[in-house]
Design a protein around this motif. Structure first.
Motif, PDB file in Angstrom:
ATOM      1  N   ASP A  99     -30.073 -60.127  36.514  1.00  0.00           N
ATOM      2  CA  ASP A  99     -29.059 -60.536  36.243  1.00  0.00           C
ATOM      3  C   ASP A  99     -28.059 -59.962  35.887  1.00  0.00           C
ATOM      4  N   TYR A 100     -26.811 -59.364  36.195  1.00  0.00           N
ATOM      5  CA  TYR A 100     -26.152 -58.765  36.382  1.00  0.00           C
ATOM      6  C   TYR A 100     -24.857 -59.009  35.679  1.00  0.00           C
ATOM      7  N   TYR A 101     -24.903 -60.232  36.178  1.00  0.00           N
ATOM      8  CA  TYR A 101     -22.868 -61.309  35.777  1.00  0.00           C
ATOM      9  C   TYR A 101     -23.829 -62.503  35.832  1.00  0.00           C
ATOM     10  N   PRO A 102     -23.247 -63.148  34.641  1.00  0.00           N
ATOM     11  CA  PRO A 102     -23.558 -64.586  34.369  1.00  0.00           C
ATOM     12  C   PRO A 102     -23.684 -65.617  35.243  1.00  0.00           C
ATOM     13  N   SER A 103     -24.985 -66.751  34.696  1.00  0.00           N
ATOM     14  CA  SER A 103     -25.341 -67.390  35.973  1.00  0.00           C
ATOM     15  C   SER A 103     -23.553 -68.115  36.017  1.00  0.00           C
ATOM     16  N   GLU A 104     -23.355 -68.910  35.026  1.00  0.00           N
ATOM     17  CA  GLU A 104     -22.102 -69.663  34.602  1.00  0.00           C
ATOM     18  C   GLU A 104     -20.489 -68.758  34.178  1.00  0.00           C
ATOM     19  N   TRP A 105     -19.827 -68.659  34.824  1.00  0.00           N
ATOM     20  CA  TRP A 105     -18.648 -68.152  34.446  1.00  0.00           C
ATOM     21  C   TRP A 105     -17.724 -68.248  33.521  1.00  0.00           C
ATOM     22  N   VAL A 106     -16.726 -68.601  32.741  1.00  0.00           N
ATOM     23  CA  VAL A 106     -16.171 -69.155  31.138  1.00  0.00           C
ATOM     24  C   VAL A 106     -15.302 -67.759  30.910  1.00  0.00           C
ATOM     25  N   SER A 107     -14.195 -68.190  30.717  1.00  0.00           N
ATOM     26  CA  SER A 107     -12.896 -67.341  30.219  1.00  0.00           C
ATOM     27  C   SER A 107     -13.331 -66.480  28.905  1.00  0.00           C
ATOM     28  N   PRO A 108     -12.591 -65.190  28.959  1.00  0.00           N
ATOM     29  CA  PRO A 108     -11.748 -64.133  29.834  1.00  0.00           C
ATOM     30  C   PRO A 108     -12.511 -64.310  29.950  1.00  0.00           C
ATOM     31  N   TYR A 109     -13.791 -63.955  30.021  1.00  0.00           N
ATOM     32  CA  TYR A 109     -14.188 -62.853  31.808  1.00  0.00           C
ATOM     33  C   TYR A 109     -13.770 -63.560  32.921  1.00  0.00           C
ATOM     34  N   ILE A 110     -14.205 -65.128  33.347  1.00  0.00           N
ATOM     35  CA  ILE A 110     -13.666 -65.276  34.678  1.00  0.00           C
ATOM     36  C   ILE A 110     -12.994 -64.317  35.343  1.00  0.00           C
ATOM     37  N   ASP A 111     -11.319 -64.874  33.952  1.00  0.00           N
ATOM     38  CA  ASP A 111     -10.258 -64.293  34.626  1.00  0.00           C
ATOM     39  C   ASP A 111      -9.821 -63.079  34.447  1.00  0.00           C
ATOM     40  N   ARG A 112     -10.768 -61.814  34.354  1.00  0.00           N
ATOM     41  CA  ARG A 112     -10.655 -60.900  34.717  1.00  0.00           C
ATOM     42  C   ARG A 112     -11.005 -60.379  35.506  1.00  0.00           C
ATOM     43  N   ARG A 113     -12.121 -60.951  35.965  1.00  0.00           N
ATOM     44  CA  ARG A 113     -12.831 -60.819  37.605  1.00  0.00           C
ATOM     45  C   ARG A 113     -12.122 -61.054  38.501  1.00  0.00           C
ATOM     46  N   ARG A 114     -11.197 -61.710  38.216  1.00  0.00           N
ATOM     47  CA  ARG A 114     -10.326 -62.719  39.449  1.00  0.00           C
ATOM     48  C   ARG A 114      -9.501 -61.823  39.459  1.00  0.00           C
ATOM     49  N   LYS A 115      -8.803 -61.366  38.106  1.00  0.00           N
ATOM     50  CA  LYS A 115      -7.688 -60.777  38.072  1.00  0.00           C
ATOM     51  C   LYS A 115      -8.118 -59.430  38.653  1.00  0.00           C
ATOM     52  N   VAL A 116      -8.525 -58.846  38.719  1.00  0.00           N
ATOM     53  CA  VAL A 116      -9.375 -57.252  39.092  1.00  0.00           C
ATOM     54  C   VAL A 116     -10.022 -56.924  41.491  1.00  0.00           C
ATOM     55  N   GLY A 117      -9.875 -58.150  41.424  1.00  0.00           N
ATOM     56  CA  GLY A 117     -10.072 -58.703  42.445  1.00  0.00           C
ATOM     57  C   GLY A 117      -9.289 -58.986  43.068  1.00  0.00           C
TER      58      GLY A 117
END
Length: 243
Positions: A99-117
């Motif tokens: 598992d590279y990424y979490p099975s359930e995304w939470v803030s602030p990590y999901i926010d950073r992921r979305r922004k870079v995409g």
């Protein structure tokens, strides 16, 4: 008795110039997504790996194994993984080994992921509804973003999870040593989905070896719009507690 010539060379004194050079190599490192076809000499690759091999590892286990692909061998790997990725429902047929990424995304990590995409696809002119364009950009991972050198990193399964911490330090050392030589890189976890294709091509037994990641290495294309992406970083005060 150990002969003095066999001992590691003592480090040179640290000077303001060397501090600036190290800082510049670290802070100028970016994930490059379009490379020039300019070849990278084998001697330069070997020099980068020799420097990176000084990365720390628990009890000096040095768990890294590096596979350097250029020319026909690189193209063979790209062709076979692209063919696998083009199959229907590839994410169900091909899965990661860890598992590279979490099975359930939470803030602030999901926010950073979305922004870079959003920032990357925005530079490329790909809107949210352009699924085909996004898939094509994702597939460029499996061309090493046109870099002439593809690196695949593996580890023996017998090693524990702590060895992945060691591996991260080694990978960072590879990227910084490359940057110090005017080269660029892009670490790529995307290859991990296709370990069942990659490992046999490398002549490795999947029962014994595990893929860690891939990496593109070469000269960045200065005209590519995607290479202007500069990701944000949290301020020191945002992730540090002084006690």
């Amino acid at each position: 008795m150990t002969h003095p010539a066999s001992l590691p060379r003592q480090p040179d004194a640290i000077t303001p110039d060397s501090v600036a050079a190290v800082d510049a190599a670290i802070t100028s490192r970016r994930s490059i997504r379009r490379f020039l076809p300019t070849p990278v000499p084998r001697e330069q690759i070997e020099a980068i790996l020799a420097v990176a091999a000084r990365a720390p590892s628990g009890t000096n286990t040095q768990p890294w194994r590096v596979h350097v692909l250029t020319g026909e061998r690189r193209q063979q790997l790209c062709d076979q993984v692209l063919a696998a990725a083009a199959q229907s429902d590839p994410t169900k047929r091909y899965t990661e080994q860890y598992d590279y990424y979490p099975s359930e995304w939470v803030s602030p990590y999901i926010d950073r992921r979305r922004k870079v995409g959003l920032d990357l696809y925005g530079l490329l002119g790909l809107g949210k509804d352009n699924k085909a364009g996004m898939q094509m950009q994702q597939a460029r991972n499996f061309l090493f973003f046109d870099a002439p050198v593809g690196l695949v990193f593996t580890i023996e399964r017998v090693m524990g999870r702590g060895s992945l911490l060691d591996y991260g330090m080694f990978l960072q050392s590879v990227m910084v040593a490359a940057r110090a030589r005017g080269l660029d890189t892009c670490p790529q976890a995307a290859w991990n989905h296709y370990h069942s294709v990659v490992l046999p091509l490398l002549g490795l037994d999947p029962e014994r070896h595990m893929m860690v990641c891939g990496m593109a290495l070469g000269h960045a294309d200065p005209q590519a719009i995607e290479n202007t992406l500069l990701t944000e970083r949290e301020a020191v005060s945002g992730f540090t507690t002084f006690l």
